[in-house]
Design an enzyme around this catalytic site. Structure first.
Site, short mmCIF file in Angstrom:
data_model
loop_
_atom_site.label_atom_id
_atom_site.label_comp_id
_atom_site.label_asym_id
_atom_site.label_seq_id
_atom_site.Cartn_x
_atom_site.Cartn_y
_atom_site.Cartn_z
N ALA A 77 1.02 -1.52 -0.17
CA ALA A 77 -0.14 -0.24 -0.06
C ALA A 77 0.80 1.06 -0.46
CB ALA A 77 -0.84 0.05 0.92
N PRO A 78 0.65 2.39 -0.23
CA PRO A 78 1.05 3.66 -0.90
C PRO A 78 1.40 4.28 0.97
CG PRO A 78 -1.31 3.93 -2.19
CD PRO A 78 -0.77 1.82 -1.32
N ALA A 79 0.08 3.44 1.86
CA ALA A 79 0.86 4.44 3.19
C ALA A 79 1.56 3.81 3.57
CB ALA A 79 -0.78 4.15 4.30
N TYR A 80 2.31 1.97 3.61
CA TYR A 80 3.47 1.93 3.93
C TYR A 80 4.17 1.92 3.87
CZ TYR A 80 -0.36 -1.77 4.01
OH TYR A 80 -1.70 -2.94 4.12
N GLY A 81 5.09 2.97 4.54
CA GLY A 81 6.09 3.89 4.85
C GLY A 81 5.80 5.11 3.23
#
Length: 191
Positions: A64-68
């Protein structure tokens, strides 16, 4: 020790109902590379672990883009190149606007979300670019709330399927945040 002396067990695969996506029963979620909750991994270590998973028969990779703030997606690119795009089923998500709300290191608080068609299209293009691919196999609304379940959202996802940008879409609800009503709506009414 290397793994060359190990014999890989036979991996089992299943087709996700309602799709043509055949995935390994064991998937690789690379959330761990977007945070240091379970240790710090260099880029090289992360890619090595992903590649070892491929060598053991794993074909389903979830990110996911939200991961890091984009790091985890970017780390999939070398593994996609290593394995070959046609051998992998890539799942990523959308909905968290980490450009507007980058979050706090080590935090699990909710961030600003955006499920508008314009944001979805922009986020998809950024994800495709980070992973250097042309199509996402499974595109999921990340921890979506009932208030975001709108016809325009699902119409946009169908347009992205028709355009060949995604193969299938769904919702991803996190266990620490999770919502019963959203899961019920997604599984029973939007299938």
């Amino acid at each position: 020790l290397g793994t060359s002396h190990l014999v890989a067990p036979r991996m089992n695969y299943r087709t996700i109902p309602g799709t043509d996506l055949t995935v390994s029963l064991l998937g690789f979620g690379n959330f761990v590379f977007g945070t240091n909750w379970w240790g710090d991994f260099t880029d090289a270590q992360a890619v090595c672990l992903q590649n070892q998973a491929v060598d053991l028969g794993v074909n389903f990779f979830d990110t996911a883009p939200a991961y890091g703030n984009g790091r985890a997606e970017s780390l999939l690119q070398p593994t996609i190149e290593y394995a070959g795009r046609d051998r992998l089923v890539i799942s990523t998500k959308f909905g968290y606007d980490f450009q507007a709300d980058p979050g706090e290191s080590g935090s699990h608080r909710e961030r600003k979300q955006d499920f508008s068609p314009a944001f979805i299209r922009d986020e998809l293009e950024r994800s495709l670019k980070r992973m250097a691919i042309e199509c996402i196999d499974l595109y999921q609304a990340h921890n979506i709330k009932l208030s975001h379940f709108r016809d325009e959202l699902f119409a946009e996802l169908d347009k992205l399927v028709d355009a060949g940008k995604i193969r299938a879409w769904g919702v991803a609800l996190g266990p620490a945040i999770g919502w019963i009503e959203e899961g019920h709506e997604a599984m029973l009414r939007r299938q």
